[in-house]
Design an enzyme around this catalytic site. Structure first.
Site, mmCIF file in Angstrom:
data_model
loop_
_atom_site.group_PDB
_atom_site.id
_atom_site.type_symbol
_atom_site.label_atom_id
_atom_site.label_comp_id
_atom_site.label_asym_id
_atom_site.label_seq_id
_atom_site.Cartn_x
_atom_site.Cartn_y
_atom_site.Cartn_z
ATOM 1 N N ASP A 75 0.823 -1.216 0.000
ATOM 2 C CA ASP A 75 0.000 0.000 0.000
ATOM 3 C C ASP A 75 0.857 1.266 0.000
ATOM 4 O O ASP A 75 2.044 1.233 0.358
ATOM 5 C CB ASP A 75 -0.958 0.009 1.196
ATOM 6 C CG ASP A 75 -0.241 -0.064 2.548
ATOM 7 O OD1 ASP A 75 0.769 -0.785 2.645
ATOM 8 O OD2 ASP A 75 -0.686 0.611 3.498
ATOM 9 N N ASP A 106 8.682 4.640 -1.210
ATOM 10 C CA ASP A 106 8.039 4.009 -0.047
ATOM 11 C C ASP A 106 6.857 3.169 -0.504
ATOM 12 O O ASP A 106 5.757 3.665 -0.551
ATOM 13 C CB ASP A 106 7.605 5.108 0.938
ATOM 14 C CG ASP A 106 6.934 4.564 2.175
ATOM 15 O OD1 ASP A 106 7.015 3.358 2.425
ATOM 16 O OD2 ASP A 106 6.299 5.359 2.894
ATOM 17 N N GLU A 140 0.432 -1.409 5.761
ATOM 18 C CA GLU A 140 1.502 -0.865 6.619
ATOM 19 C C GLU A 140 1.259 0.612 6.894
ATOM 20 O O GLU A 140 1.507 1.109 7.997
ATOM 21 C CB GLU A 140 2.869 -1.057 5.947
ATOM 22 C CG GLU A 140 4.061 -0.760 6.862
ATOM 23 C CD GLU A 140 4.461 0.706 6.979
ATOM 24 O OE1 GLU A 140 5.165 1.053 7.934
ATOM 25 O OE2 GLU A 140 4.065 1.515 6.117
ATOM 26 N N GLU A 141 0.756 1.305 5.884
ATOM 27 C CA GLU A 141 0.602 2.763 6.013
ATOM 28 C C GLU A 141 -0.523 3.174 6.957
ATOM 29 O O GLU A 141 -0.664 4.352 7.268
ATOM 30 C CB GLU A 141 0.395 3.400 4.620
ATOM 31 C CG GLU A 141 1.598 3.263 3.688
ATOM 32 C CD GLU A 141 2.828 4.060 4.142
ATOM 33 O OE1 GLU A 141 2.779 4.675 5.220
ATOM 34 O OE2 GLU A 141 3.831 4.037 3.407
ATOM 35 N N GLU A 168 11.864 -2.032 4.965
ATOM 36 C CA GLU A 168 12.183 -0.698 4.459
ATOM 37 C C GLU A 168 13.022 0.132 5.421
ATOM 38 O O GLU A 168 12.939 -0.014 6.638
ATOM 39 C CB GLU A 168 10.896 0.069 4.158
ATOM 40 C CG GLU A 168 10.083 0.385 5.406
ATOM 41 C CD GLU A 168 8.714 0.942 5.072
ATOM 42 O OE1 GLU A 168 8.620 1.851 4.234
ATOM 43 O OE2 GLU A 168 7.733 0.462 5.658
ATOM 44 N N HIS A 366 5.920 9.997 1.400
ATOM 45 C CA HIS A 366 4.663 10.649 1.820
ATOM 46 C C HIS A 366 4.565 12.096 1.302
ATOM 47 O O HIS A 366 3.625 12.802 1.642
ATOM 48 C CB HIS A 366 4.482 10.638 3.345
ATOM 49 C CG HIS A 366 4.407 9.257 3.927
ATOM 50 N ND1 HIS A 366 3.852 8.988 5.149
ATOM 51 C CD2 HIS A 366 4.804 8.047 3.452
ATOM 52 C CE1 HIS A 366 3.926 7.695 5.411
ATOM 53 N NE2 HIS A 366 4.513 7.105 4.377
HETATM 54 ZN ZN ZN Z 1 6.785 2.391 3.931
#
Ligand code: ZN
Length: 394
Positions: A75, A106, A140-141, A168, A366
């Site tokens: 995601d 990311d 994860e986000e 990551e 982000h």
């Molecule tokens: Zn990430």
């Protein structure tokens, strides 16, 4: 001619697996295709409906030995399209080779780099000692609650017999790469301040506002001390201190009504050196000081996760370091300032390193116009091509 690895990367970036309410279907189809192209088995685990976990496995020569997990999340975070100079889901490549897309740093880059490194190793005829599992996880986000957090407690996960995990890290603007061996614990807390309600013209005792003031003061005093600690020592980064931020205040109906309760919400990230019991006792003492009824509820409370040792006691690290030294990589080791899925893996006792092989790149995770240069992306595959066999052959 564009390298196939880059084309693969751009195809993955064009799948809008964007929060909230992600449709993981297209990711699944894409990853199944990747597994097929690698001639490797692909399993889908669904701990929570519509939140699939994809695991592509490459069995080693000694499959009974603890395996290596190469984890990435599918995601990505939402975008403000009007702030982007390129469509965030078209994976445009400019004349300099910069690939613009949400997820380019990311962390769809890392997911594809694992796949491409495995492709090179496997088709060169190499056979690794230990089994590799490439996992692609959801959510994860948004904290990983329906993803890695639950997955690590399942029998399916235990059967993977993981000895070491890679996940990551973050981009680095300099020549140096950054590597993370620990994470702070996230505590999202709501402090409830009840008090005497009534008319806004009177002088009631023990009002919500008076209690709220004490709570805010204590949290902000603590914040100030941590801020000074950080500013006084140039070797510290934000991951080394406890950060506290006031993020929400709730309560009240209109200007002339004293409310029966006010609430204040704090986002705290506890440094790895903090004793959780003592920290909680400190907050409870502030509640007592604020007055009767003042109390704390948790919105999110992470357990204390161990830090993965980066010394001779950790053979996985020794192998990683030997491989990265052989490539002359400059690596800086830090505590991750935010939260990643590595914390759940560490919580169940598995050593985990956060590392995205991205240097000489502005940190745009982000952010608007997130991009990764194709040369840096391809270099990352070279790096994994050395690091993966190093850890898989110990
Ligand atoms: Zn990430």
């Amino acid at each position: 001619m564009e390298s196939e690895a880059v084309t693969n990367f751009r195809t993955y970036l064009r799948i809008p697996s964007v929060q909230p309410d992600v449709d993981y279907g297209p990711c699944l189809e894409f990853l199944k295709g990747q597994a097929k192209s690698l001639d490797l088995p692909c399993r889908i685990f669904e701990v929570v409906a519509k939140k699939p976990i994809v695991v592509i496995s490459w069995e080693g020569k000694e499959p009974k030995l603890p395996s290596v997990l190469l984890n990435s999340h599918m995601d990505v975070v939402p975008v403000y399209p009007e702030k982007w100079t390129h469509d965030p889901f078209s994976a445009d490549k400019d004349a300099n080779g910069n690939i613009y897309a949400r997820g380019s740093q990311d962390m769809k880059c890392v997911g594809i780099q694992y796949i491409e490194a495995v492709r090179r190793l496997k088709f060169s005829g190499i056979k690794l000692k230990r089994t590799l599992h490439l996992s692609f996880v959801p959510d994860e986000e948004i904290g990983g609650a329906d993803g890695m957090k639950k997955f690590v407690h399942t029998d399916d996960f235990k059967k993977l017999n993981i000895g070491f995990s890679l996940d990551e890290g973050m981009a680095s603007p300099t020549e140096e790469f950054v590597l993370y061996n620990g994470e702070r614990s996230i505590w999202h807390m709501c402090i409830h301040c009840p008090g005497t309600p009534g008319h806004g013209s009177l002088m009631h005792p023990s009002t919500a506002g008076e209690k709220l003031r004490i709570i805010i003061d204590r949290f902000m005093d603590f914040r100030q001390k941590e801020k000074e600690k950080l500013e006084a020592n140039p070797t510290l980064t934000v991951g080394d201190v406890t950060t506290i931020n006031l993020t929400q205040i709730k309560g009240g109906v209109q200007p002339n009504v004293v409310p029966p309760e006010l609430q204040v919400i704090f986002d705290a990230r506890l440094a790895v050196t903090i004793d959780h019991k003592e920290f909680l006792a400190m907050i409870e003492s502030w509640c007592n000081e604020a007055g009767p009824g003042t109390h704390l509820t948790f919105i999110q409370r992470n357990a204390k996760a161990p830090v993965t040792p980066l010394d001779e006691s950790n053979p996985w690290w020794v192998a990683f370091k030997r491989a990265s030294d052989a490539m002359n990589l400059k690596i800086r080791t830090l505590i991750f300032p935010g939260g990643t899925d590595s914390r759940f893996v560490r919580e169940v006792g598995i050593p985990a390193i956060g590392f995205s092989p991205i240097n000489r790149t502005p940190i745009l995770l982000h952010d608007h116009d997130e991009f990764l240069n194709e040369t840096i992306f391809l270099k990352g595959i070279d790096i994994y091509e050395k690091i993966i066999p190093a850890v898989a052959d110990i």
